[in-house]
Design a protein around this motif. Structure first.
Motif, PDB file in Angstrom:
ATOM      1  N   GLU A 104       0.837  -1.207   0.000  1.00 23.37           N
ATOM      2  CA  GLU A 104       0.000   0.000   0.000  1.00 23.37           C
ATOM      3  C   GLU A 104       0.867   1.251   0.000  1.00 23.37           C
ATOM      4  O   GLU A 104       0.579   2.218  -0.712  1.00 23.37           O
ATOM      5  CB  GLU A 104      -0.921   0.010   1.219  1.00 23.37           C
ATOM      6  N   ARG A 105       1.943   1.240   0.777  1.00 20.77           N
ATOM      7  CA  ARG A 105       2.849   2.390   0.833  1.00 20.77           C
ATOM      8  C   ARG A 105       3.520   2.596  -0.527  1.00 20.77           C
ATOM      9  O   ARG A 105       3.639   3.740  -1.008  1.00 20.77           O
ATOM     10  CB  ARG A 105       3.903   2.147   1.921  1.00 20.77           C
ATOM     11  N   ALA A 106       3.940   1.508  -1.164  1.00 23.31           N
ATOM     12  CA  ALA A 106       4.590   1.600  -2.473  1.00 23.31           C
ATOM     13  C   ALA A 106       3.624   2.170  -3.509  1.00 23.31           C
ATOM     14  O   ALA A 106       3.993   3.020  -4.334  1.00 23.31           O
ATOM     15  CB  ALA A 106       5.089   0.224  -2.915  1.00 23.31           C
ATOM     16  N   ARG A 107       2.362   1.726  -3.454  1.00 24.38           N
ATOM     17  CA  ARG A 107       1.355   2.235  -4.398  1.00 24.38           C
ATOM     18  C   ARG A 107       1.115   3.728  -4.182  1.00 24.38           C
ATOM     19  O   ARG A 107       0.953   4.492  -5.145  1.00 24.38           O
ATOM     20  CB  ARG A 107       0.036   1.471  -4.228  1.00 24.38           C
ATOM     21  N   GLU A 108       1.067   4.141  -2.919  1.00 26.00           N
ATOM     22  CA  GLU A 108       0.864   5.563  -2.612  1.00 26.00           C
ATOM     23  C   GLU A 108       1.991   6.409  -3.195  1.00 26.00           C
ATOM     24  O   GLU A 108       1.758   7.485  -3.756  1.00 26.00           O
ATOM     25  CB  GLU A 108       0.800   5.773  -1.095  1.00 26.00           C
ATOM     26  N   GLU A 109       3.212   5.930  -3.085  1.00 25.82           N
ATOM     27  CA  GLU A 109       4.359   6.679  -3.601  1.00 25.82           C
ATOM     28  C   GLU A 109       4.293   6.815  -5.121  1.00 25.82           C
ATOM     29  O   GLU A 109       4.592   7.868  -5.685  1.00 25.82           O
ATOM     30  CB  GLU A 109       5.671   6.006  -3.183  1.00 25.82           C
ATOM     31  N   ILE A 110       3.906   5.733  -5.794  1.00 24.26           N
ATOM     32  CA  ILE A 110       3.789   5.787  -7.257  1.00 24.26           C
ATOM     33  C   ILE A 110       2.692   6.763  -7.656  1.00 24.26           C
ATOM     34  O   ILE A 110       2.853   7.551  -8.593  1.00 24.26           O
ATOM     35  CB  ILE A 110       3.506   4.385  -7.849  1.00 24.26           C
ATOM     36  N   MET A 111       1.569   6.727  -6.944  1.00 30.57           N
ATOM     37  CA  MET A 111       0.459   7.629  -7.236  1.00 30.57           C
ATOM     38  C   MET A 111       0.894   9.088  -7.102  1.00 30.57           C
ATOM     39  O   MET A 111       0.548   9.943  -7.926  1.00 30.57           O
ATOM     40  CB  MET A 111      -0.712   7.328  -6.301  1.00 30.57           C
TER      41      MET A 111
END
Length: 736
Positions: A166-173
């Protein structure tokens, strides 16, 4: 230059000088192909293409084109709903960049919507975005697992796989919203039923009729609504609306320019280039973000744009912040003035920084910042239009206003509240700017004519600059080429020459046929829509009237009636002339996109033939050779200038009206056939036939072999080659 024709001739003379340079060094195929390809990239492909572009800019008999740009959720839909539809929720709001369709709105006597769907190639692009996202996600996850700072933010310094993903997805977003939403969009497409998938790909473009503007929102829900079943397949919308506000201006609403759907990205860029005026929307709470700057950087490169305005949207979000209301001590006017003063300076500084490289695109807004930067609030406009019948979120906004600015807002003081809500909505001010812009149409279009010269002179300098860089590359290459490796490449090419030539020609023929039939199918759909609309305009100019008279007296008295046809001849003629102009404009864009798609397709196919035969060749070498072969054939001949056989004669009736209508119908049918001829016979089929006459195998192999032989010769005669490039450098400097 005072005479606009002198400008055109000056540009054409530069084109002739470039062609002369290529002819002088015709023995160096790679150099000649490079000149051709660079010239084509900067609109110097042919004298005819220069004249076509010139004629497009010179055309002043058209509506003014207004572009609305800004990132997703900047408030574009709310603003357009307020400006065009009296605040009604006609245009749906996009949830993500992928559900934000490129939307073009123009006047029409007949109401209908054209929905353009993505193609199979577009979906393949989505797949690439999807794969790139997954690759980046894995990298982010691995990086976070090793990041001690990340671990320190977790309870007991421990994590599970879900937390870290979830943290990785937030960073990409945060880094690339288009990449993240493109990934989600591909997943949605992949999970769509096969029935819908096949339906979309088979349709290409869908026409939807509607009766009035109130119908638009309902008609669009399936196509651009958040949960619409076709939403993820929609590329663009073209709204033809019988709306008084669109008689003088047509409006382009673009979601941005980082679109994974390359064809939509390209179309947005081309349409924006044709806009005369641009309104850039930025949320007042986050003006000039990296995304805003990216959009503005694209505008820097669009030579047609004459006027630029900034609209600080959602001003309610800023004013309802506790700091702003506290600092203003409940004084709304003071709060607005304070906000604008700080934003003027901030925006002015950013535009100055972006104009640092001697670009004058933003001079107007920098010099007149207070009149070119506006504010707006869609929700305040909605609060006025729906007074008392508010949604929960609208109720909350008004409540916050009443608490922060009690002297200005109260349910008990409706008249006062509405006056200040209108003040914040500021729609009348934005409308007045649009009217001023429309009134300045002639001046704006004249300015566009003179910018034609500036554009082409800048492009000519770019050509000169890129040719200089190319010469440096060729000079450096003299010291790095290996004669044994070159000799081996030549031998390998000669060994497989026969099979290669046959394979390339087979692939080229199939590619041309496939492209031709798809292009004709798409183009004829557009033409049919054109003429449905044109016929609707003619129908709209027809009418019927009834007169009565009485004969006899007393019991023998009798009333007689005569119902007869009427027609507004001026309206019909103006409509037909408008459609001629719209045809030339739309076909130029349509053919441009089709030709680009063909070039990319055939280069890829021919490169694959070399790769499949085990030959060492760079795709850029194949691209240069194939582009040079086909670019001269890709000119767009779309100017339709047939003389009008009808003359305006005011309002006619009876047999005169019927005769005029019959003549107009015959002329429309003639135009329909002529337009089809221009599109199909003179462009698509004509181009396909010319391309089929090319021996792609022979010409591509000859170019590749010639380039290798030239390289070998330069290695063997290095001194002579060095002298050659010194001479060419001098010729480039003296080019114009």
């Amino acid at each position: 230059m005072n005479n606009i024709l002198d400008v055109k001739n000056k540009i054409i003379d530069i084109k002739k000088a470039i062609d002369k340079l290529a002819d002088k060094h015709s023995d160096d195929i790679e150099f000649v192909d490079t000149i051709k390809n660079i010239s084509n990239e900067y609109k110097f492909g042919s004298i005819e293409s220069i004249e076509n572009y010139f004629n497009d800019k010179v055309n002043t008999d058209r509506t003014l084109r207004v572009g609305i740009v800004g990132r997703v959720k900047a408030g574009k839909s709310s603003l357009l709903n307020s400006l065009l539809f009296d605040g009604k929720d006609i245009l749906p709001k996009a949830a993500t960049p992928m559900t934000a369709a490129l939307t073009y709105m123009q006047y029409s006597d007949k109401n209908y919507i054209e929905v353009e769907f993505v193609t199979e190639d577009d979906i393949k692009n989505y797949k690439k975005v999807h794969d790139k996202f997954e690759e980046l996600l894995k990298e982010k996850i691995n990086k976070l697992k090793k990041d001690q700072n990340f671990h320190s933010t977790l309870t007991n310094n421990s994590y599970n796989e879900t937390d870290i993903e979830e943290r990785a997805r937030e960073e990409i977003m945060q880094e690339n919203e288009y990449l993240a939403s493109g990934y989600d969009n591909y997943n949605d497409i992949a999970n769509t039923s096969k029935t819908i998938y096949n339906e979309v790909l088979s349709q290409g473009v869908k026409k939807i009729d509607f009766n009035n503007v109130e119908d638009i929102s309902g008609k669009l829900q399936d196509y651009v609504g958040v949960s619409g079943k076709y939403t993820h397949f929609v590329k663009s919308l073209n709204l033809h609306i019988k709306l008084e506000e669109l008689k003088e201006v047509s409006v382009l609403d673009t979601p941005g320019f980082n679109d994974p759907v390359e064809s939509r990205n390209r179309k947005a860029s081309e349409l924006l280039q044709k806009c005369d005026v641009i309104f850039i929307l930025m949320p007042s709470t986050q003006a000039f973000t990296a995304t805003d700057k990216d959009v503005i950087n694209k505008i820097l490169k669009k030579e047609g744009i004459q006027e630029i305005y900034v609209i600080l949207s959602k001003i309610d979000d800023t004013l309802n912040g506790s700091d702003n209301s506290y600092m203003a001590n409940g004084d709304l006017e003071k709060a607005v003035k304070s906000l604008l003063t700080s934003q003027y300076q901030y925006i002015k500084k950013n535009f100055k920084d972006m104009s640092a490289n001697n670009n004058d695109t933003f001079d107007g807004i920098i010099k007149d910042i207070e009149n070119r930067v506006l504010y707006s609030s869609g929700i305040c406009d909605s609060l006025v239009k729906k007074w008392g019948n508010w949604s929960k979120s609208e109720e909350t906004v008004f409540k916050n206003f009443a608490e922060s600015y009690p002297d200005y807002f109260s349910k008990a003081e409706k008249e006062t509240s509405i006056r200040w809500l209108n003040y914040l909505a500021n729609i009348d001010k934005v409308k007045s700017i649009l009217k001023i812009v429309a009134d300045k149409k002639e001046d704006i279009l004249k300015a566009a004519l003179y910018k034609f010269e500036e554009t082409y002179m800048n492009n000519a300098e770019e050509i000169k600059s890129e040719l200089k860089e190319y010469v440096k590359t060729r000079e450096r290459r003299l010291n790095t080429m290996d004669i044994d490796a070159l000799s081996k490449q030549i031998r390998d090419l000669e060994k497989k020459c026969v099979n290669l030539e046959s394979d390339i020609n087979y692939v080229a023929k199939n590619t041309i046929d496939t492209w031709k039939y798809e292009a004709i199918d798409n183009g004829l759909r557009i033409l049919n829509d054109f003429f449905n609309e044109a016929s609707g305009k003619v129908e709209g100019a027809k009418g019927e009237e009834t007169t009565s008279w009485t004969t006899g007296i007393l019991f023998w008295k009798e009333t007689h009636y005569d119902t007869y046809t009427t027609v507004n001849t001026n309206q019909i003629i103006n409509s037909i002339n408008l459609y001629k102009n719209k045809f030339n404009e739309q076909m130029y864009i349509t053919l441009g996109n089709m030709y680009i798609e063909f070039r990319e397709l055939i280069i890829s196919k021919i490169y694959n033939v070399f790769a499949d035969n085990g030959l060492e060749v760079r795709e850029s070498d194949i691209s240069r050779s194939v582009s040079a072969i086909i670019n001269e054939y890709l000119d767009k001949k779309v100017t339709y200038t047939d003389n009008m056989p009808l003359a305006p004669n005011g309002k006619l009736s009876h047999s005169s009206a019927e005769k005029f209508i019959a003549e107009a119908d015959r002329y429309l049918q003639k135009m329909r056939e002529d337009f089809r001829t221009v599109f199909d016979d003179e462009n698509i089929s004509s181009l396909a036939n010319k391309l089929k006459s090319i021996d792609f195998g022979k010409e591509t192999l000859e170019k590749q072999k010639s380039e290798l032989e030239t390289k070998k010769d330069e290695v063997q005669n290095k001194k002579r080659a060095e002298e050659k490039w010194i001479i060419i450098k001098s010729e480039i400097v003296k080019l114009f």
